[in-house]
Design a protein around this motif. Structure first.
Motif, mmCIF file in Angstrom:
data_model
loop_
_atom_site.group_PDB
_atom_site.id
_atom_site.type_symbol
_atom_site.label_atom_id
_atom_site.label_comp_id
_atom_site.label_asym_id
_atom_site.label_seq_id
_atom_site.Cartn_x
_atom_site.Cartn_y
_atom_site.Cartn_z
ATOM 1 N N ALA A 120 5.866 -0.332 -6.816
ATOM 2 C CA ALA A 120 5.403 0.112 -5.490
ATOM 3 C C ALA A 120 4.123 0.931 -5.608
ATOM 4 C CB ALA A 120 6.498 0.922 -4.796
ATOM 5 N N ILE A 121 4.044 1.771 -6.628
ATOM 6 C CA ILE A 121 2.837 2.586 -6.821
ATOM 7 C C ILE A 121 1.655 1.686 -7.165
ATOM 8 C CG2 ILE A 121 1.750 4.330 -8.295
ATOM 9 C CD1 ILE A 121 4.624 5.570 -8.580
ATOM 10 N N LYS A 122 1.839 0.818 -8.149
ATOM 11 C CA LYS A 122 0.749 -0.054 -8.602
ATOM 12 C C LYS A 122 0.368 -1.065 -7.519
ATOM 13 C CE LYS A 122 -1.874 -1.589 -12.033
ATOM 14 N NZ LYS A 122 -2.740 -0.773 -12.866
ATOM 15 N N GLY A 123 1.360 -1.597 -6.819
ATOM 16 C CA GLY A 123 1.103 -2.597 -5.795
ATOM 17 C C GLY A 123 0.464 -2.038 -4.536
ATOM 18 N N ILE A 177 0.987 14.778 -0.716
ATOM 19 C CA ILE A 177 1.176 14.534 -2.153
ATOM 20 C C ILE A 177 1.099 13.030 -2.390
ATOM 21 C CG2 ILE A 177 2.783 14.722 -4.098
ATOM 22 C CD1 ILE A 177 1.717 17.415 -3.151
ATOM 23 N N ARG A 178 0.328 12.658 -3.370
ATOM 24 C CA ARG A 178 0.201 11.263 -3.765
ATOM 25 C C ARG A 178 0.823 11.098 -5.144
ATOM 26 N NH1 ARG A 178 -2.292 8.386 -0.113
ATOM 27 N NH2 ARG A 178 -3.514 9.488 1.440
ATOM 28 N N VAL A 179 1.280 9.901 -5.438
ATOM 29 C CA VAL A 179 1.981 9.645 -6.696
ATOM 30 C C VAL A 179 1.243 8.540 -7.442
ATOM 31 C CG1 VAL A 179 4.195 9.062 -7.756
ATOM 32 C CG2 VAL A 179 4.151 10.245 -5.547
ATOM 33 N N SER A 180 0.944 8.804 -8.718
ATOM 34 C CA SER A 180 0.251 7.803 -9.528
ATOM 35 C C SER A 180 0.995 7.581 -10.838
ATOM 36 C CB SER A 180 -1.196 8.230 -9.781
ATOM 37 O OG SER A 180 -1.227 9.441 -10.502
ATOM 38 N N LEU A 181 0.679 6.467 -11.480
ATOM 39 C CA LEU A 181 1.302 6.118 -12.751
ATOM 40 C C LEU A 181 0.624 6.849 -13.906
ATOM 41 C CD1 LEU A 181 1.540 2.210 -12.479
ATOM 42 C CD2 LEU A 181 3.277 3.910 -11.908
ATOM 43 N N ASP A 231 4.880 6.495 1.886
ATOM 44 C CA ASP A 231 4.546 5.098 1.588
ATOM 45 C C ASP A 231 5.600 4.496 0.670
ATOM 46 O OD1 ASP A 231 2.056 5.230 2.970
ATOM 47 O OD2 ASP A 231 1.004 5.853 1.137
ATOM 48 N N LEU A 232 5.931 5.236 -0.382
ATOM 49 C CA LEU A 232 6.887 4.735 -1.376
ATOM 50 C C LEU A 232 8.275 4.564 -0.774
ATOM 51 C CD1 LEU A 232 5.641 6.794 -4.436
ATOM 52 C CD2 LEU A 232 5.275 4.345 -3.978
ATOM 53 N N ALA A 233 8.687 5.500 0.058
ATOM 54 C CA ALA A 233 9.987 5.379 0.724
ATOM 55 C C ALA A 233 10.035 4.097 1.552
ATOM 56 C CB ALA A 233 10.255 6.599 1.599
ATOM 57 N N GLY A 234 8.941 3.778 2.216
ATOM 58 C CA GLY A 234 8.866 2.553 3.004
ATOM 59 C C GLY A 234 8.964 1.308 2.145
ATOM 60 N N TYR A 235 8.251 1.279 1.045
ATOM 61 C CA TYR A 235 8.304 0.119 0.147
ATOM 62 C C TYR A 235 9.691 -0.061 -0.463
ATOM 63 C CZ TYR A 235 3.144 0.146 0.043
ATOM 64 O OH TYR A 235 1.816 0.106 0.361
ATOM 65 N N LEU A 236 10.321 1.043 -0.816
ATOM 66 C CA LEU A 236 11.599 0.994 -1.521
ATOM 67 C C LEU A 236 12.809 0.937 -0.580
ATOM 68 C CD1 LEU A 236 10.734 3.629 -4.262
ATOM 69 C CD2 LEU A 236 10.728 1.138 -4.494
#
Length: 142
Positions: free
Chosen positions: A45-48, A96-100, A59-64
């Motif tokens: 989800a992060i990379k995509g 807050i943003r989340v990255s790999l 954003d991540l909650a929505g994807y997951l």
């Protein structure tokens, strides 16, 4: 809609069986790489999300398809495992943003190569199902 045929049921069964096999295969490859399936989904989800700007927790909650607090817990565990890092948004300190991490990016790239190759084996089933669905939707069918 027209009456369902035996072929309709057989096609749906083939699709669902193929999908379940793919998911089981995926979970095995992910665990062999040292991740949980949830961590793999998070990394994907992060990379995509795209390279312009890292995704937010929302954003991540929505994807997951997870609630915000469940996503935060997943990110917490992934951060402790050295897979992700949180960064404050440059324009809005509240975001807050989340990255790999580099290590997570390498693992995800290898897993993605494997997954894309495996998906090729499902392509004939998906193509056949797609064709059959188009025929069923055609008002001239039946």
């Amino acid at each position: 809609m027209n009456e369902l045929s035996q072929e309709d049921f057989a096609s749906l069964l083939a699709f669902r069986t193929g999908l379940r096999r793919y998911l089981r295969w995926s979970e095995t490859r992910v665990r062999e790489a040292g991740l949980t399936p949830a961590q793999h989904q998070l990394l994907l989800a992060i990379k995509g999300h795209g390279p312009q700007v890292a995704p937010t927790v929302g954003d991540l909650a929505g994807y997951l398809l997870l609630r915000h607090h469940s996503t935060v817990e997943l990110i917490d565990r992934a951060e402790r495992a050295g897979l992700v890092r949180r960064v404050r948004d440059a324009d809005d300190n509240r975001v807050i943003r989340v990255s790999l991490t580099a290590a997570a990016d390498r693992v995800l790239s290898e897993l993605t190569r494997l997954h894309l190759a495996e998906l090729q084996s499902l392509a004939p089933i998906l193509d056949r199902l797609s064709t059959e669905l188009k025929i069923l939707e055609d008002p001239r069918h039946g």
